[in-house]
Design an enzyme around this catalytic site. Sequence first.
Site, short mmCIF file in Angstrom:
data_model
loop_
_atom_site.label_atom_id
_atom_site.label_comp_id
_atom_site.label_asym_id
_atom_site.label_seq_id
_atom_site.Cartn_x
_atom_site.Cartn_y
_atom_site.Cartn_z
N GLU A 1 0.87 -1.17 0.00
CA GLU A 1 0.00 0.00 0.00
C GLU A 1 0.91 1.23 0.00
OE1 GLU A 1 -2.67 0.23 3.33
OE2 GLU A 1 -3.47 2.15 2.64
N ARG B 1 5.57 -13.42 8.95
CA ARG B 1 6.20 -12.14 8.67
C ARG B 1 7.57 -12.10 9.35
NH1 ARG B 1 3.17 -7.83 9.34
NH2 ARG B 1 4.78 -6.43 10.04
N LYS C 1 4.70 0.32 9.36
CA LYS C 1 4.79 1.63 8.71
C LYS C 1 4.28 2.73 9.65
CE LYS C 1 3.38 -0.11 4.61
NZ LYS C 1 2.56 -0.09 3.44
P1 ATP Z 1 2.75 -2.39 7.77
O1 ATP Z 1 1.99 -3.16 8.82
O2 ATP Z 1 4.16 -2.09 8.11
O3 ATP Z 1 2.00 -1.23 7.23
P2 ATP Z 1 1.72 -3.89 5.70
O4 ATP Z 1 1.67 -5.37 5.68
O5 ATP Z 1 0.47 -3.20 6.01
O6 ATP Z 1 2.89 -3.42 6.61
P3 ATP Z 1 1.76 -3.54 2.92
O7 ATP Z 1 2.22 -2.37 2.16
O8 ATP Z 1 0.32 -3.85 2.91
O9 ATP Z 1 2.27 -3.30 4.38
O10 ATP Z 1 2.61 -4.84 2.58
C1 ATP Z 1 2.99 -5.23 1.30
C2 ATP Z 1 3.45 -6.66 1.34
O11 ATP Z 1 4.57 -6.79 2.19
C3 ATP Z 1 2.37 -7.56 1.87
O12 ATP Z 1 2.27 -8.69 1.04
C4 ATP Z 1 2.83 -7.93 3.24
O13 ATP Z 1 2.41 -9.20 3.60
C5 ATP Z 1 4.35 -7.84 3.11
N1 ATP Z 1 4.95 -7.51 4.40
C6 ATP Z 1 4.73 -6.43 5.15
N2 ATP Z 1 5.43 -6.49 6.31
C7 ATP Z 1 6.11 -7.66 6.28
C8 ATP Z 1 7.00 -8.33 7.19
N3 ATP Z 1 7.34 -7.79 8.35
N4 ATP Z 1 7.52 -9.51 6.80
C9 ATP Z 1 7.21 -10.04 5.62
N5 ATP Z 1 6.37 -9.49 4.73
C10 ATP Z 1 5.82 -8.31 5.05
MG MG Z 2 -1.19 -2.93 5.25
#
Ligand code: ATP
Ligand code: MG
Length: 592
Positions: free
Chosen positions: A60, A295, A305
């Site tokens: 995102e 994760r 984020k």
């Molecule tokens: P955050 O919680 O930091 O905002 P998010 O999962 O909401 O992270 P996205 O931008 O939606 O962030 O994530 C994009 C991709 O990266 C998704 O497929 C998510 O599963 C993966 N991802 C995010 N954080 C991790 C992590 N700590 N380890 C592995 N994959 C991750």
């Molecule tokens: Mg997210």
Amino acid sequence: MQPTDSTSPKASNFLRQIIEADLASGRDAGRRFAGTPGDAQELADAPLDTARIRTRFPPEPNGYLHIGHAKSICLNFGLAQDYGGVCHLRLDDTNPEKEDEEYVQAIRDAVRWLGFDWVVGGVNHEYFASDDFDFMYRGACALIKAGLAYVDEQSPEDMRRNRGTLTEPGVNSPWRERPASESLERFEAMRAGKHAEGSMVLRAKIDMAAPNINLRDPAIYRIKFAHHHRTGDRWCIYPMYTYAHPVEDALERITHSICTLEFEDQRPFYDWVLAQLADLGLLARPLPHQHEFARLNLTYVVTSKRKLAQLVNERYVDGWDDPRLPTIAGLRRRGYTPGALRLFAERIGVSKSDSWIDDTTLDGALRDDLDPQAPRAMAVLDPLKLVLTNWDAVMGSGVLDDCHAPVHPHHPEWGQRHFKLGPQVWIERGDFEQIPPKGFFRLFPGNRVRLKYGHVIECTGATFDAHGQVTEVQAVLVPDTKSGTPGANAVKVKGVVTWVGAADAAPAQVRLYGRLFTQPQPDAGGRDFLCVLNPDSLRVVSGWVEPSAAQAPCGTSFQFERHGYFVTDLRDHAPGRAVFNRTTTLRDGRAG
Ligand code: ATP
Ligand code: MG
């Protein structure tokens, strides 16, 4: 130079096994794809997809990517590469308020920098969820007409209350059995901006008693009068992520939709959405499948984020690329290499259970990546002046002695670096002791040491200030002991000292980074991570570096002998104004 990770065979894991089984069974073989996302009708005449699998990395655009995303990028792009597939870059922009073009650009930069590309065979596989808003709306209307969705006008509080709990079933909404025509008319009015935010939502009609709460008529569209970074003010209703995501996967013909474990409970709804829209003739089969992995949690950092944004916005750090942050931009500025991050991702692997990875694993990967390729240099980070009092007599007044050393000990073909020894030299303050403790072999009065790549010298004394602090060390040069000259080793010494010559060394600002937090799991158990910020996460010192290092362009890594790995800062380093960031020390046990 070859990235370290491409030379070693990749370990198998459960995702590889799933992909291999799916390829063997030919599950996805009939997939059609014309190079752009398409619905069932558009794909009917499209050619068979030549990619054996399709994966996607779907961030995102609401912040900068971090080390957890790097794991996901390496995984998704890596699997596509290894199995003759393609990985899409999908900007999942269904949440207009927090998204921005700046983040889109930062995401592209991060993925490219890691060494991956979404342009394959001349086809640009960068997609935006918002480009599919029309289809998602059409799909929602079709669900309503089929009696599979309804507009619910309960208050948000009632909706929450009627959802039930883990142990109690939910309660049907009074709007659940309204005629499809009425829901459709309401939904169209929602789209036309005739209803207030929060006054109603569109919900899937599944089962309010489902043991999995995610199947208790989840919302699929909500009203939001928000400006979108791409669609502007065209929409005032936006799809929920849980509805948009499977739809995007299907339109892009993704075969393996890989996400983190917290989405495991969403998988039944993912499959429900796809099955309904396929049955309604809107989505083409075969449909994508979701698979979850654990994760990445890395010790001594936060990878959310929202929390990273707080550190940036409240100025605990200096921007998204602060070298103490685990953002890809920060890691890059700190001196981590794409190869090191890929190697790290390969080493930690993928699993089905959450765990914490020790941050020393990341540093280990960095050292293994940099050691064979980083040029060597000498630097003095806590300078003390050393004067060779017999220089004029032995070497001649005004003479400087040319010294040289290999750029890299294992790459003689990379040549030599040159620097000058003269009557004044900078050494490390820690390399002199007036009264040597047991086992100290470096400079103390009466002792002989070798100036690395230079001569043997004998310490004769030192000068102290009023506080007893040493301000200058004196020594004499022992003739005919220059490194690499015949007979140089006739004089045996126990200590070797790194140095830089006052005549040609360049001053450098050196930023010594430590961990940003004092606790290995800064945000564990709901702790306020700001309470465990390390007050000493950055120490800035003024040092001296060899000319070869000072002249390097921004973003060049070096191993400073005895000190560790350093990189010229991407923002502040310039010719004539050297600025180095310490990436990591030579061994574990980094300074706090
Ligand atoms: P955050 O919680 O930091 O905002 P998010 O999962 O909401 O992270 P996205 O931008 O939606 O962030 O994530 C994009 C991709 O990266 C998704 O497929 C998510 O599963 C993966 N991802 C995010 N954080 C991790 C992590 N700590 N380890 C592995 N994959 C991750
Ligand atoms: Mg997210």
